[in-house]
Scaffold this motif. Structure first.
Motif, PDB file in Angstrom:
ATOM      1  N   PRO A   1      -1.913  24.941  19.017  1.00 21.58           N
ATOM      2  CA  PRO A   1      -1.807  24.822  17.561  1.00 21.58           C
ATOM      3  C   PRO A   1      -3.169  25.089  16.919  1.00 21.58           C
ATOM      4  O   PRO A   1      -3.845  24.182  16.420  1.00 21.58           O
ATOM      5  N   VAL A   2      -3.581  26.348  16.945  1.00 19.87           N
ATOM      6  CA  VAL A   2      -4.939  26.720  16.543  1.00 19.87           C
ATOM      7  C   VAL A   2      -5.252  26.296  15.114  1.00 19.87           C
ATOM      8  O   VAL A   2      -6.350  25.787  14.823  1.00 19.87           O
ATOM      9  N   ASP A   3      -4.315  26.494  14.184  1.00 24.59           N
ATOM     10  CA  ASP A   3      -4.572  26.133  12.789  1.00 24.59           C
ATOM     11  C   ASP A   3      -4.852  24.640  12.648  1.00 24.59           C
ATOM     12  O   ASP A   3      -5.764  24.228  11.922  1.00 24.59           O
TER      13      ASP A   3
ATOM     14  N   ARG B   1      -3.139  14.028  20.492  1.00 21.77           N
ATOM     15  CA  ARG B   1      -2.368  13.402  19.411  1.00 21.77           C
ATOM     16  C   ARG B   1      -1.279  14.345  18.903  1.00 21.77           C
ATOM     17  O   ARG B   1      -0.156  13.920  18.616  1.00 21.77           O
ATOM     18  N   TRP B   2      -1.615  15.600  18.778  1.00 27.48           N
ATOM     19  CA  TRP B   2      -0.625  16.587  18.335  1.00 27.48           C
ATOM     20  C   TRP B   2       0.518  16.678  19.342  1.00 27.48           C
ATOM     21  O   TRP B   2       1.689  16.747  18.944  1.00 27.48           O
TER      22      TRP B   2
ATOM     23  N   ALA C   1     -15.584  25.068  14.388  1.00 24.54           N
ATOM     24  CA  ALA C   1     -14.599  25.728  15.243  1.00 24.54           C
ATOM     25  C   ALA C   1     -13.925  26.836  14.455  1.00 24.54           C
ATOM     26  O   ALA C   1     -13.551  26.633  13.297  1.00 24.54           O
ATOM     27  N   ARG C   2     -13.780  27.996  15.078  1.00 29.07           N
ATOM     28  CA  ARG C   2     -13.190  29.145  14.396  1.00 29.07           C
ATOM     29  C   ARG C   2     -12.151  29.817  15.289  1.00 29.07           C
ATOM     30  O   ARG C   2     -12.392  30.004  16.493  1.00 29.07           O
ATOM     31  N   PRO C   3     -11.018  30.199  14.726  1.00 24.36           N
ATOM     32  CA  PRO C   3     -10.108  31.071  15.486  1.00 24.36           C
ATOM     33  C   PRO C   3     -10.836  32.361  15.841  1.00 24.36           C
ATOM     34  O   PRO C   3     -11.581  32.911  15.028  1.00 24.36           O
TER      35      PRO C   3
ATOM     36  N   ARG D   1     -14.958  28.492  19.845  1.00 26.84           N
ATOM     37  CA  ARG D   1     -14.062  29.619  19.611  1.00 26.84           C
ATOM     38  C   ARG D   1     -12.655  29.252  20.065  1.00 26.84           C
ATOM     39  O   ARG D   1     -12.406  29.071  21.258  1.00 26.84           O
ATOM     40  N   LEU D   2     -11.739  29.127  19.122  1.00 26.13           N
ATOM     41  CA  LEU D   2     -10.340  28.852  19.430  1.00 26.13           C
ATOM     42  C   LEU D   2      -9.672  30.197  19.682  1.00 26.13           C
ATOM     43  O   LEU D   2      -9.306  30.904  18.755  1.00 26.13           O
TER      44      LEU D   2
END
Length: 225
Positions: A125-127, A215-216, A152-154, A84-85
């Motif tokens: 950066p959830v997306d 990395r992001w 994984a889901r927002p 769960r993000l």
């Protein structure tokens, strides 16, 4: 001691220790596993927090003071068979006992911070993370359709226990210090053949998530997208 910038940017990852029926909390196991990693020049430091209303947030704050991280990824465990993000941290602590039997230090309205807003949006950066996790799951599932890999889901609700408490504190207090911060709940892991990701898969997926966030961060620090 605070790390000097020359040592490279730091991603701080926290997980929780044992509580209730989670004798070996996978969020803490992920934090331990990634500690000391280096991803595209970003150093990863993992810390395990006690499930304690009065101790978890001070431990996070002490680690931020020590490390001066550019990113903070807080992890916890949830019963769902996916990651769960978490999108939102709420200014609310339910009167539930922690691992020591203590109740939260909230006011009469059960607010975490009486001077704070009702909620904050995540700084992760959830997306991007959702897309990367889904790409990983799809690739692995294509090669091995009989195995459950972590999705994984927002998610809109981080609950009202220690996970949300640390999440809200991080959003409320670290705005000028750690711009990229937030919370992710990981699944607990299941026995093989149950149709849910195994513990080994949860730990592997958690390590992948940390790596993609690192990395992001490296790209963001370099001015990339």
């Amino acid at each position: 001691m605070t790390l000097h910038p020359a040592a490279g940017p730091v991603l701080l990852v926290t997980g929780f220790g044992a509580f209730a029926h989670y004798a070996d909390n996978p969020s803490g196991a992920i934090a331990r596993a990634v500690d000391g990693a280096s991803v595209d020049g970003t150093r990863v430091v993992g810390r395990v927090l006690e499930v304690c209303w009065h101790g978890a947030w001070p431990a996070v704050l002490a680690a931020v003071d020590e490390l001066a991280p550019v990113g903070l990824l807080c992890l916890g465990v949830c019963p769902d068979p996916f990651f769960r993000l978490e999108l939102m941290a709420k200014n609310w602590a339910a009167p539930l006992a922690d691992a020591r039997g203590a109740l939260p230090p909230a006011d009469g309205w059960m607010r975490i911070a009486p001077d704070g807003p009702a909620a904050y949006w995540t700084g992760l950066p959830v997306d991007v993370l959702a897309e990367r996790m889904e790409g990983r799951r799809a690739r692995l599932q294509a090669r091995d359709p009989g195995t459950a890999y972590a999705a994984a889901r927002p998610w809109p609700d981080a609950g009202a226990y220690l996970c949300n408490h640390v999440f809200f504190r991080a959003m409320h207090h670290l705005g000028g210090r750690v711009p990229h911060r937030g919370f992710v709940h990981v699944s607990p892991g299941a026995e093989p053949g149950t149709g849910a990701p195994t513990r080994h898969e949860v730990l592997s997926a958690g390590g992948y998530l940390v790596g993609e966030f690192a990395r992001w961060l490296a790209r963001s620090s370099a001015g990339g997208g």
